[in-house]
Enzyme design. Structure first.
Site, short mmCIF file in Angstrom:
data_model
loop_
_atom_site.label_atom_id
_atom_site.label_comp_id
_atom_site.label_asym_id
_atom_site.label_seq_id
_atom_site.Cartn_x
_atom_site.Cartn_y
_atom_site.Cartn_z
N TRP A 248 0.83 -1.21 0.00
CA TRP A 248 0.00 0.00 0.00
C TRP A 248 0.86 1.25 0.00
O TRP A 248 0.56 2.22 -0.69
CB TRP A 248 -0.96 0.00 1.20
CG TRP A 248 -1.90 -1.16 1.17
CD1 TRP A 248 -2.01 -2.16 2.09
CD2 TRP A 248 -2.85 -1.48 0.14
NE1 TRP A 248 -2.96 -3.07 1.71
CE2 TRP A 248 -3.50 -2.69 0.53
CE3 TRP A 248 -3.23 -0.87 -1.07
CZ2 TRP A 248 -4.50 -3.29 -0.25
CZ3 TRP A 248 -4.22 -1.47 -1.84
CH2 TRP A 248 -4.84 -2.66 -1.43
N ASP B 268 -1.42 6.80 6.27
CA ASP B 268 -2.46 5.87 5.86
C ASP B 268 -2.68 4.91 7.04
O ASP B 268 -1.85 4.06 7.31
CB ASP B 268 -2.00 5.11 4.60
CG ASP B 268 -2.98 4.01 4.17
OD1 ASP B 268 -4.01 3.82 4.85
OD2 ASP B 268 -2.70 3.35 3.15
N LYS C 119 -11.90 -1.61 7.22
CA LYS C 119 -11.04 -2.46 8.05
C LYS C 119 -11.26 -2.30 9.54
O LYS C 119 -11.00 -3.22 10.27
CB LYS C 119 -9.59 -2.27 7.67
CG LYS C 119 -9.36 -2.90 6.30
CD LYS C 119 -8.03 -2.68 5.72
CE LYS C 119 -7.99 -3.25 4.33
NZ LYS C 119 -7.43 -2.31 3.38
C1 PLP Z 1 -6.77 -1.97 2.29
C2 PLP Z 1 -5.76 -0.89 2.32
C3 PLP Z 1 -5.71 0.11 1.34
C4 PLP Z 1 -6.63 0.14 0.16
O1 PLP Z 1 -7.89 0.51 0.54
P1 PLP Z 1 -9.07 0.74 -0.51
O2 PLP Z 1 -10.11 1.36 0.36
O3 PLP Z 1 -9.44 -0.62 -1.05
O4 PLP Z 1 -8.59 1.64 -1.58
C5 PLP Z 1 -4.76 1.11 1.49
N1 PLP Z 1 -3.92 1.13 2.52
C6 PLP Z 1 -3.94 0.18 3.48
C7 PLP Z 1 -2.97 0.26 4.62
C8 PLP Z 1 -4.86 -0.86 3.40
O5 PLP Z 1 -4.89 -1.80 4.36
#
Ligand code: PLP
Length: 356
Positions: free
Chosen positions: A102, A169, A193
Site C-alpha cells: 500500500w 495511511d 477495516k
Molecule cells: C486496504 C488498504 C488500502 C486500500 O484501501 P481501498 O479502500 O481498497 O482503496 C490502502 N492502505 C492500506 C494500509 C490498506 O490496508
C-alpha cells in the site's frame, strides 16, 4: 453459528452494528422509510453525518484542535493521489516511507505530482520489517507513512517528530490503539477495516496545511471543497457512513480507543505466543514490528497445510488465508473480533501439533 471471521477487509464488525443496520434498512429512525431511500439532505441523515464527523474527532482526541473529519468516496487508494494533489507544491517534493504494497501504491501516484523521495524501503527483505533510522528532508512538503501494513503484518510502533506535515495511511489500524493523533496532520483510512463497511473513506485533516500548493485541484479531489460543503459536496455514501457511525458509537460504549487497545493487545499476545511456542509454525514479520491487527505466519512444513486447513475450517474459522502476494496465513484481529475467536484458532494450532 456465526463464523470466526479473520478476513482482512471488508471485515468483521460488531454484531450489534449488523443488527442495527439491518433494522435501518427496513425502517430508519422511525421514519417509515429505509436508510437506503432517504435524501442525504434530510435532517435525519444530516444529523448522522454531523454526529459521525464529531465522534471521529472525539475518539481520536482531536476536538477543537483545528481538524476536520470527512467521509469521502474512492477508498484509501484515491487518497494516494488526493494527498499529493492537495499537499505537494508546484515544483515541490514529498518524502515517503516504503513499508509494503500500500505504501508503494501511494508512492506510485505521488510521482506524477513532483519529486517523490523514498526515505527508506524494506522491499529487499520482502517488507518483513519497518525501516529505522532514516533521514527525512526538512524541506519536503510532507512526509507520508503507512501505520500498519495489512499484507505483511508489520506495524509502525513510533513515528518521526517533524516540522513538516505528517500524513499517515491508517486504513488497517485506525481506532485500534492510542497514539497522539495530534502529531499527524492528515490521516486517512478506507472504512472497511476497522470502522465500517466498504464504500466510505475517512480523512482527518488539519485545516491549516491546506490551500498552499498553487495548483488547480479538481473540486471532487479538493479537501477544502469537501470541508466547505460539510462532507456533502456530492451525494455521500449514506449507508456506509451510517454503519460507520454505529461502529464508532459501539467503540465509545466499549470505553473508546484505550479500552479496545487493551483487548487488541490481549488477542495479539495470545496468538503470537502460540505462533512462537508451536514448533509447526513461524511468524513472518520481525518480532519488534509485529502488527497487533494482522498476524502473518506460515507452516514450517507445507505438507501439513491440507490438515491444518481442514481443521480451522471445521472449527468455524473463515478468512485465514494469507494475501495472494505472500501466501501462508494471516489472522486479522480487528476491533470487533472477540478474544474467544482467537482462542479457537490457538486451540486448532495446538490440535494440529498433537496430530502430527
Ligand atoms: C486496504 C488498504 C488500502 C486500500 O484501501 P481501498 O479502500 O481498497 O482503496 C490502502 N492502505 C492500506 C494500509 C490498506 O490496508
Amino acid at each position: 453459528m456465526k463464523k470466526h471471521n479473520y478476513s482482512a477487509g471488508p471485515c468483521i464488525l460488531p454484531q450489534e452494528v449488523f443488527e442495527q443496520s439491518a433494522k435501518a434498512v427496513l425502517n430508519f429512525n422511525g421514519m417509515d422509510l429505509s436508510i437506503l431511500e432517504i435524501s442525504h439532505r434530510s435532517k435525519e441523515f444530516v444529523s448522522v453525518m454531523e454526529e459521525a464527523r464529531a465522534l471521529v474527532l472525539e475518539l481520536l482526541g482531536l476536538e477543537g484542535k483545528g481538524y476536520q473529519a470527512l467521509f469521502l468516496h474512492g477508498g484509501a487508494s484515491l487518497e494516494f493521489l488526493m494527498v499529493p494533489y492537495n499537499l505537494m507544491k508546484e515544483n515541490g517534493k514529498a518524502a515517503y516511507l516504503d513499508t509494503g504494497t500500500w505504501a508503494s501504491g501511494a508512492i506510485k501516484e505521488a510521482k506524477h505530482f513532483g519529486e517523490t523521495i523514498v526515505v527508506a524501503s524494506s522491499k529487499a527483505d520482502n517488507y518483513t520489517h519497518i525501516p529505522k533510522n532514516y533521514k527525512i528532508q526538512a524541506d519536503a512538503d510532507y512526509f507520508h507513512c503507512t501505520s500498519n501494513n495489512t499484507i505483511f503484518g508489520t506495524q509502525m510502533k513510533s513515528f518521526p517528530e517533524l516540522n513538516i506535515p505528517v500524513v499517515c495511511d491508517m486504513s488497517s489500524d485506525i481506532f485500534s490503539r492510542s497514539l497522539d493523533f495530534s502529531k499527524f496532520d492528515l490521516i486517512y483510512a478506507g472504512a472497511q477495516k476497522n470502522m465500517g463497511p466498504a464504500g466510505a473513506t475517512l480523512v482527518v485533516v488539519k485545516e491549516e496545511i491546506l490551500g498552499k500548493t498553487g495548483r488547480y485541484i479538481p473540486s471532487m479531489l479538493d479537501y477544502q471543497q469537501h470541508i466547505a460543503k460539510e462532507s456533502m459536496y456530492n451525494t455521500p455514501p449514506v449507508f456506509p457512513i451510517y454503519a460507520s457511525l454505529l461502529t464508532l458509537q459501539w467503540l465509545k460504549n466499549q470505553g473508546g480507543i484505550k479500552a479496545i487497545e487493551k483487548q487488541n493487545e490481549a488477542k495479539a499476545n495470545l496468538l503470537y505466543t502460540e505462533i512462537d511456542r508451536n514448533p509447526l509454525f513461524k511468524g513472518t514479520a520481525s518480532v519488534e514490528d509485529r502488527s497487533s491487527m494482522n498476524a502473518t505466519f506460515v507452516l514450517n512444513d507445507e505438507s501439513h497445510a491440507e490438515t491444518f486447513d481442514k481443521l480451522w475450517k471445521a472449527a468455524g474459522i473463515s478468512g485465514l488465508t494469507g494475501h495472494r502476494s505472500v501466501g501462508g496465513y494471516r489472522a486479522s484481529m480487528y476491533n470487533a473480533l472477540p478474544l474467544e475467536s482467537v482462542q479457537v484458532l490457538v486451540d486448532v494450532m495446538k490440535d494440529l501439533e498433537s496430530k502430527i
